[in-house]
Write an enzyme that holds these catalytic residues in place. Structure first.
Site, mmCIF file in Angstrom:
data_model
loop_
_atom_site.group_PDB
_atom_site.id
_atom_site.type_symbol
_atom_site.label_atom_id
_atom_site.label_comp_id
_atom_site.label_asym_id
_atom_site.label_seq_id
_atom_site.Cartn_x
_atom_site.Cartn_y
_atom_site.Cartn_z
ATOM 1 N N LYS A 79 -10.541 35.652 95.523
ATOM 2 C CA LYS A 79 -12.011 35.543 95.541
ATOM 3 C C LYS A 79 -12.548 36.215 96.793
ATOM 4 C CE LYS A 79 -12.349 32.342 99.052
ATOM 5 N NZ LYS A 79 -12.871 32.643 100.388
ATOM 6 N N ASP B 27 -11.670 25.276 99.027
ATOM 7 C CA ASP B 27 -11.937 26.392 98.121
ATOM 8 C C ASP B 27 -10.921 26.496 96.992
ATOM 9 O OD1 ASP B 27 -9.862 27.403 99.577
ATOM 10 O OD2 ASP B 27 -10.888 29.222 100.238
HETATM 11 O O1 C5P Z 1 -10.465 22.111 102.940
HETATM 12 P P1 C5P Z 1 -9.543 22.987 103.707
HETATM 13 O O2 C5P Z 1 -8.156 22.423 103.822
HETATM 14 O O3 C5P Z 1 -9.522 24.385 103.232
HETATM 15 O O4 C5P Z 1 -10.125 23.043 105.172
HETATM 16 C C1 C5P Z 1 -9.355 23.464 106.265
HETATM 17 C C2 C5P Z 1 -10.080 23.058 107.523
HETATM 18 O O5 C5P Z 1 -11.273 23.868 107.675
HETATM 19 C C3 C5P Z 1 -10.571 21.635 107.559
HETATM 20 O O6 C5P Z 1 -9.599 20.759 108.061
HETATM 21 C C4 C5P Z 1 -11.760 21.730 108.489
HETATM 22 O O7 C5P Z 1 -11.298 21.765 109.825
HETATM 23 C C5 C5P Z 1 -12.322 23.093 108.187
HETATM 24 N N1 C5P Z 1 -13.430 23.044 107.231
HETATM 25 C C6 C5P Z 1 -14.682 22.643 107.648
HETATM 26 N N2 C5P Z 1 -15.720 22.625 106.762
HETATM 27 C C7 C5P Z 1 -15.544 23.031 105.485
HETATM 28 C C8 C5P Z 1 -14.290 23.456 105.034
HETATM 29 C C9 C5P Z 1 -13.241 23.465 105.932
HETATM 30 O O8 C5P Z 1 -14.878 22.292 108.809
HETATM 31 N N3 C5P Z 1 -16.594 23.025 104.661
#
Ligand code: C5P
Length: 353
Positions: free
Chosen positions: A36, A162
């Site tokens: 994506k 995502d």
């Molecule tokens: O959800 P994911 O594991 O992809 O997110 C990785 C990290 O990115 C989270 O632990 C957080 O620190 C940060 N994050 C965030 N806000 C989001 C998505 C991710 O702060 N909307």
């Protein structure tokens, strides 16, 4: 040709659709895990759970990894991959999904997942997340047991912000922490160049850098980006996307058929940006240079994808896209001409074979 009926079909096709439950294919199950790009990404205030409120439009593209899943007698999960930087343990998104699927379906099996990587790791193209959804759908087929749509979304959202977008495909609105996804109208495919410089940007670090630079938390005094202004950028994004969806220009309602030949370009002209560029480009100026090359080569819109390091450009012709990719390659930057794919193409081409 009523829009609501079309929408209803698209929504049904999304989240609740697994083509593998209706089509037979030979064992093992082999799927394409498409990448994506983010067409605009606005970072809002940091929430109490530590995540940031986001607004983004995701768009799936033709570049993909290949995921092969096999379920056999026994127990355990084994991951194989052609690239050493991919973890083969329980931190791998495919592992995390497989573990959850087995638990929810109350099944025991020996699961072997083989990942053939073409996409960059930590490249902002959602490769790990896409791999996770491909694993989920393939595993359902292997186990000959279907998850409910709500269970799929729940597993996907638990594995990463995502991940759920790959249960929809095409052009998708992402809100919340990015995990709440809504299919947008189907848009024609358009040529695209994806540059994948050999830099890996950590998303948590990029968010941290954002906080340090702009202090988006509500309780920080004298912040450069206050909660009010952080919410403001989110509001602006929503207004742009709404305006685009309604097909209006300068508030004047469009007549039907008024939407341009290139709806994706209409969207970017609505003025959306990727906030991550403001923290990632100063650290890696070469990424800004890649964006400039794409613009100079005729990209109608160029941007960092997610937190990078991939940078993409949308082009009006495949020839222009190929020329731009060639120019980047000649400068020593890995880049490929590809195209965006619609939701219909996403599902139609998911299964290999
Ligand atoms: O959800 P994911 O594991 O992809 O997110 C990785 C990290 O990115 C989270 O632990 C957080 O620190 C940060 N994050 C965030 N806000 C989001 C998505 C991710 O702060 N909307």
């Amino acid at each position: 040709m009523s829009q609501p009926r079309k929408y209803k079909r698209l929504i049904e096709q999304g989240l609740s659709y697994n083509p593998l439950t209706v089509e037979s294919c030979s064992m093992p199950t082999i799927l394409r895990a498409f990448a994506k790009i983010n067409i605009g990404l606005r970072i809002g205030p940091r929430r109490d759970d530590g995540f940031h409120e986001l607004r983004t439009v995701y768009q799936t593209v033709e570049l993909h990894d290949v995921i092969r899943v096999q379920a056999a007698r026994g127990i355990g999960i084994e991951i194989r991959c052609n690239r050493p930087e991919v973890p083969l343990d329980e931190t791998n998104t495919c592992w995390r999904v497989a573990e959850r699927v087995l638990k929810i379906l109350k099944r025991r099996a020996k699961i072997t997942i083989t990942i053939t990587k073409n996409l960059p790791v930590q490249g902002g193209l959602g490769a790990g997340s896409s791999n996770a959804v491909a694993t989920m759908l393939a595993l359902e087929k292997e186990l000959e047991q279907s998850l409910e749509a709500a269970q799929r979304v729940e597993i996907a959202a638990a594995v990463g912000s995502d991940v759920p977008l790959f249960l929809v495909g095409g052009t998708i609105l992402g809100i919340g922490r990015g995990e709440q996804v809504f299919p947008l109208v189907e848009m024609p495919s358009m040529p695209c160049v994806i540059a994948t410089p050999a830099i890996s940007v950590s998303t948590p670090k990029a968010f941290k850098d954002w906080d340090e630079k702009f202090d988006s938390t509500s309780h920080v005094a004298n912040s450069k980006l206050t909660e009010k202004s952080a919410s403001g950028t989110i509001k602006k994004f929503s207004t742009s996307v709404f305006t685009w969806l309604m097909g209006t220009t300068a508030g004047v309602p469009a007549k039907s058929g008024d939407r341009g030949e290139t709806p994706l370009l209409d969207l970017v002209r609505a003025g959306i940006e990727n906030d991550f560029e403001r923290v990632v480009f100063p650290q890696y100026p070469e990424l800004r240079d890649v964006k400039r090359v794409l613009e100079r080569e005729g990209a109608k819109y160029a941007s960092l994808s997610g937190s990078g390091s991939s940078v993409y450009g949308l082009f009006e012709s495949i020839e222009a896209a190929e020329k731009a990719a060639g120019k980047l390659n000649a400068n020593g930057v890995a880049a490929q001409a590809t195209r965006t794919i619609t939701r219909r193409e996403y599902w139609k081409n998911l299964v290999v074979g």
